[in-house]
Design a protein around this motif. Structure first.
Motif, short mmCIF file in Angstrom:
data_model
loop_
_atom_site.label_atom_id
_atom_site.label_comp_id
_atom_site.label_asym_id
_atom_site.label_seq_id
_atom_site.Cartn_x
_atom_site.Cartn_y
_atom_site.Cartn_z
N GLU A 24 1.40 -1.52 -0.18
CA GLU A 24 -0.21 -0.54 -0.33
C GLU A 24 0.52 1.19 -0.15
O GLU A 24 0.43 2.17 -0.54
CB GLU A 24 -1.06 -0.35 1.16
CG GLU A 24 -0.81 -0.29 2.11
CD GLU A 24 -0.23 -1.74 2.85
OE1 GLU A 24 -0.04 -1.57 4.08
OE2 GLU A 24 -0.11 -2.55 2.17
N TYR A 25 1.65 1.37 -0.04
CA TYR A 25 2.92 2.31 0.12
C TYR A 25 3.61 2.30 -0.98
O TYR A 25 4.92 3.77 -1.89
CB TYR A 25 4.00 2.41 1.28
CG TYR A 25 3.39 2.45 2.82
CD1 TYR A 25 2.20 3.45 3.27
CD2 TYR A 25 3.03 0.94 3.82
CE1 TYR A 25 1.78 2.92 3.99
CE2 TYR A 25 3.00 1.13 4.66
CZ TYR A 25 1.85 1.77 5.28
OH TYR A 25 0.84 1.71 6.29
N LEU A 28 3.24 5.76 -2.88
CA LEU A 28 3.82 7.53 -2.23
C LEU A 28 5.06 7.30 -3.53
O LEU A 28 5.13 6.86 -4.45
CB LEU A 28 4.37 7.05 -0.63
CG LEU A 28 3.40 6.80 0.02
CD1 LEU A 28 4.11 7.00 1.68
CD2 LEU A 28 2.55 8.39 0.51
N MET A 34 7.99 6.90 1.73
CA MET A 34 8.20 5.12 2.14
C MET A 34 9.20 5.18 3.14
O MET A 34 8.25 3.92 4.09
CB MET A 34 8.52 4.14 0.90
CG MET A 34 7.46 4.49 -0.46
SD MET A 34 8.15 3.01 -1.37
CE MET A 34 8.02 4.01 -3.14
N PHE A 37 7.02 3.76 6.62
CA PHE A 37 6.15 2.44 6.68
C PHE A 37 7.26 0.92 6.63
O PHE A 37 6.61 0.28 6.46
CB PHE A 37 5.79 2.59 5.64
CG PHE A 37 4.51 4.33 5.90
CD1 PHE A 37 3.53 3.98 6.79
CD2 PHE A 37 5.04 4.83 4.77
CE1 PHE A 37 2.87 5.79 6.55
CE2 PHE A 37 4.46 6.43 4.92
CZ PHE A 37 3.52 6.39 6.19
#
Length: 163
Positions: A24-25, A28, A34, A37
């Protein structure tokens, strides 16, 4: 022979690329975005605690899973000096070299080191932990040249006189 020391962060076996930087990151814009995370599914606080020059020591099969290049990129962006593991997933190993992240294989260090302690690394020779030396293999010179240049693209630019 290059030598350095660093504080250890200890991780287990089968740390996959989804743990290193969750899917899900990846949307970015930059690896810098990033960084907070990294490792969040396993240890949400870890990215904020890592300091420049720290070392990750892990078990077997580090970097398994998908072949996303952002995994070694985010580790390098966090300031990790090198990763020492019992073994690596093959594509992660190559992606790391291509991005200038030093990886070292050693089957015994993981079981001897304690998180937070400082170890010394003599690249291509040994790791010293608690007064004991753990031998390591040297990487071929062409791979060391890539790592020392900061990655494959930078190494090729240097080799071709563009930088």
């Amino acid at each position: 022979m290059e030598q350095f020391s660093g504080r250890v962060w200890l991780l287990g076996d089968d740390i996959d690329t989804d743990i290193i930087i969750p899917t899900e990151y990846l949307a970015l814009k930059t690896v810098e975005d990033m960084k907070p995370f990294a490792f969040s599914p396993l240890r949400p606080e870890l990215a904020g605690q890592i300091k420049e020059g720290d070392i990750i020591v892990a078990g077997k099969n580090f970097g398994c899973g998908s072949s996303r290049e952002q995994a070694p990129e985010v580790i390098k962006a966090l300031g990790i000096r090198c990763v020492i593991a019992k073994s690596y997933a093959r594509i992660f190993f190559r992606n790391s070299i291509n991005n200038g992240l030093l990886l070292i294989e050693n089957p015994d260090l993981h079981d001897a080191v304690t998180e937070g302690e400082t170890i010394e690394v003599a690249v291509g020779d040994h790791i010293t932990c608690k007064g004991k030396d753990y031998p390591i293999s040297t990487l071929p010179q062409n791979l060391l040249d890539i790592i020392n240049a900061g990655g494959l693209v930078k190494a090729m630019r240097r080799r071709n006189g563009l930088d």
